[in-house]
Enzyme design. Structure first.
Site, mmCIF file in Angstrom:
data_model
loop_
_atom_site.group_PDB
_atom_site.id
_atom_site.type_symbol
_atom_site.label_atom_id
_atom_site.label_comp_id
_atom_site.label_asym_id
_atom_site.label_seq_id
_atom_site.Cartn_x
_atom_site.Cartn_y
_atom_site.Cartn_z
ATOM 1 N N HIS A 97 39.967 55.698 49.423
ATOM 2 C CA HIS A 97 39.862 54.815 48.258
ATOM 3 C C HIS A 97 38.394 54.449 48.066
ATOM 4 O O HIS A 97 37.576 54.570 48.986
ATOM 5 C CB HIS A 97 40.685 53.551 48.489
ATOM 6 N N GLU A 107 36.767 51.657 47.912
ATOM 7 C CA GLU A 107 36.204 50.644 48.817
ATOM 8 C C GLU A 107 35.985 51.199 50.224
ATOM 9 O O GLU A 107 34.952 50.933 50.847
ATOM 10 C CB GLU A 107 37.115 49.414 48.883
ATOM 11 N N CYS A 136 43.521 47.134 47.356
ATOM 12 C CA CYS A 136 44.877 47.264 47.886
ATOM 13 C C CYS A 136 44.917 46.671 49.295
ATOM 14 O O CYS A 136 43.884 46.283 49.850
ATOM 15 C CB CYS A 136 45.290 48.740 47.908
ATOM 16 N N CYS A 162 42.528 48.473 51.733
ATOM 17 C CA CYS A 162 41.115 48.188 51.455
ATOM 18 C C CYS A 162 40.780 46.736 51.736
ATOM 19 O O CYS A 162 39.695 46.432 52.228
ATOM 20 C CB CYS A 162 40.782 48.560 50.016
#
Length: 147
Positions: free
Chosen positions: A44, A46, A72, A75
């Site tokens: 992801h 991040e 999320c 993250c």
């Protein structure tokens, strides 16, 4: 946020994040979601950003992460463990879900509140959703789960 949006536009799943020096306000790194082209479900924006920053030897507690969407659960955990100074996000998890993008329905704030780690980041919500919401509204009708 405009720089994070530029990063997001580089990915099929348009999630982007930048690392900002809390002292100077300078953007020092950026990344996007690369799950679809790497096969890594943890790639992801991040997490990619944190990997890039640690590889560069940056001191994460003196930086703020600006991300196009609320982190999320995965993250959020990574950002808490990294002890970043702050997190600013555009589109909320709740709004992503309303657009039909699969998410774990728990907010960054809720995860941070449950954390026993010290030094929680300052959080800024709904930062420039005029720039971030269009990234996700365009996904409506596409098939598959957002990573």
């Amino acid at each position: 946020m405009p720089v994070a949006v530029d990063w997001a536009r580089q990915a099929r799943w348009p999630f982007g994040a930048v690392l900002v020096d809390a002292g100077s306000g300078a953007v020092v790194a950026g990344s996007c979601n690369t799950t679809d082209n790497t096969g890594d479900p943890t790639a992801h924006a991040e997490v990619n950003l944190l990997r890039k920053a640690t590889d560069a030897g940056l001191d994460l507690p003196s930086h703020v992460v600006v991300t196009t969407a609320e982190p999320c659960a995965m993250c959020a955990g990574a950002l808490l463990w990294a002890k970043v100074r702050g997190v600013a996000y555009g589109t909320s998890v709740a709004k992503l879900i309303s657009y039909g993008i699969s998410q774990i329905d728990v907010s960054f704030t809720a995860i941070a509140q449950r954390s026993r780690l010290t030094g929680h980041p300052v959080v800024a919500c709904n930062v420039r959703p005029d720039l971030t919401d269009p990234l996700y509204r365009r996904l409506i009708g596409e098939t598959g789960d957002a990573p």
